[in-house]
Design a protein around this motif. Sequence first.
Motif, PDB file in Angstrom:
ATOM      1  N   UNK A  77       0.831  -1.204   0.000  1.00  0.00           N
ATOM      2  CA  UNK A  77       0.000   0.000   0.000  1.00  0.00           C
ATOM      3  C   UNK A  77       0.866   1.256   0.000  1.00  0.00           C
ATOM      4  N   UNK A  78       2.133   1.101  -0.337  1.00  0.00           N
ATOM      5  CA  UNK A  78       3.074   2.218  -0.459  1.00  0.00           C
ATOM      6  C   UNK A  78       3.769   2.090  -1.806  1.00  0.00           C
ATOM      7  N   UNK A  79       4.329   3.194  -2.286  1.00  0.00           N
ATOM      8  CA  UNK A  79       4.944   3.193  -3.615  1.00  0.00           C
ATOM      9  C   UNK A  79       6.166   2.287  -3.686  1.00  0.00           C
ATOM     10  N   UNK A  80       7.005   2.302  -2.672  1.00  0.00           N
ATOM     11  CA  UNK A  80       8.195   1.457  -2.650  1.00  0.00           C
ATOM     12  C   UNK A  80       8.279   0.783  -1.293  1.00  0.00           C
ATOM     13  N   UNK A  81       7.978  -0.504  -1.258  1.00  0.00           N
ATOM     14  CA  UNK A  81       7.951  -1.199   0.028  1.00  0.00           C
ATOM     15  C   UNK A  81       9.345  -1.269   0.641  1.00  0.00           C
ATOM     16  N   UNK A  82      10.371  -1.399  -0.189  1.00  0.00           N
ATOM     17  CA  UNK A  82      11.731  -1.497   0.345  1.00  0.00           C
ATOM     18  C   UNK A  82      12.163  -0.187   1.003  1.00  0.00           C
ATOM     19  N   UNK A  83      11.795   0.947   0.392  1.00  0.00           N
ATOM     20  CA  UNK A  83      12.193   2.240   0.928  1.00  0.00           C
ATOM     21  C   UNK A  83      11.280   2.699   2.063  1.00  0.00           C
ATOM     22  N   UNK A  84      10.037   2.282   2.040  1.00  0.00           N
ATOM     23  CA  UNK A  84       9.067   2.770   3.029  1.00  0.00           C
ATOM     24  C   UNK A  84       9.032   1.938   4.303  1.00  0.00           C
ATOM     25  N   UNK A  85       9.423   0.675   4.228  1.00  0.00           N
ATOM     26  CA  UNK A  85       9.345  -0.203   5.402  1.00  0.00           C
ATOM     27  C   UNK A  85      10.078   0.427   6.579  1.00  0.00           C
TER      28      UNK A  85
END
Length: 231
Positions: A77-85
């Motif tokens: 539910x975010x644009x970039x899961x790797x960067x947003x986690x």
Amino acid sequence: MGYGRVSRNRGSWAMQWSRRQPFVRPSLLDRLGRVRLRRAAQTYAGRGWPVAPGAFPTGARFDCGRPGCPVTGCHPAVDSVAESASTDPGQVAGWWRRRPHNVLLTTGAAFDVLEVPAMLGRPVADQDAGRSGPVAVTAAGRWMFLVRPGCPLRAELDMRLDVVRHGTGSWIPAPPSRMAEGPVRWVVTPGQVDWSLPDPEQVQERLAAAARRAPRPPVVPRQVSTTRRAA
């Protein structure tokens, strides 16, 4: 036995029984589910496992909150899961404040995940009694072994299209997330192994031994699994 209710009969109170389930407003059920998901996300984050919000099931599709999103299955539910986690308590609490997001765990940093079919995962988990570390399973029968990161698949597992190693840039749905087929659950919880992660080579050896004993089944192509997990 049903649920009890009291009614007045001939001037006295008597207990009658009904098989009707007590009415619970959907909004309350949604809130209870959201609180459960938020607590799980906070627990993972508190152990240093980065989490991210995932789309949640609404009818026949998954809702990520973005208008017009064409993806119908489980996805970030975010644009970039790797960067947003994140493991930040405030950020994690904010994600689950209003929506019952599925809980996604990113892979490749805190741990990798070996995703295998039940014919490989079940015997290894049953025989090892926790030696293979935390193990989760989806309602569709995909078993997920959390291991220390960085070890590529050994040759005999890499040749199988039904075996996937989730490393850098990938993610998994964590319990108690819900997939289209049903909830994700722990077979071996992180707490049962004191949140420790096993040697990936040892787990792969056990999975490879199970693969040598198992017949070759029809498999889900690996590219389907990795694409649906892509950030």
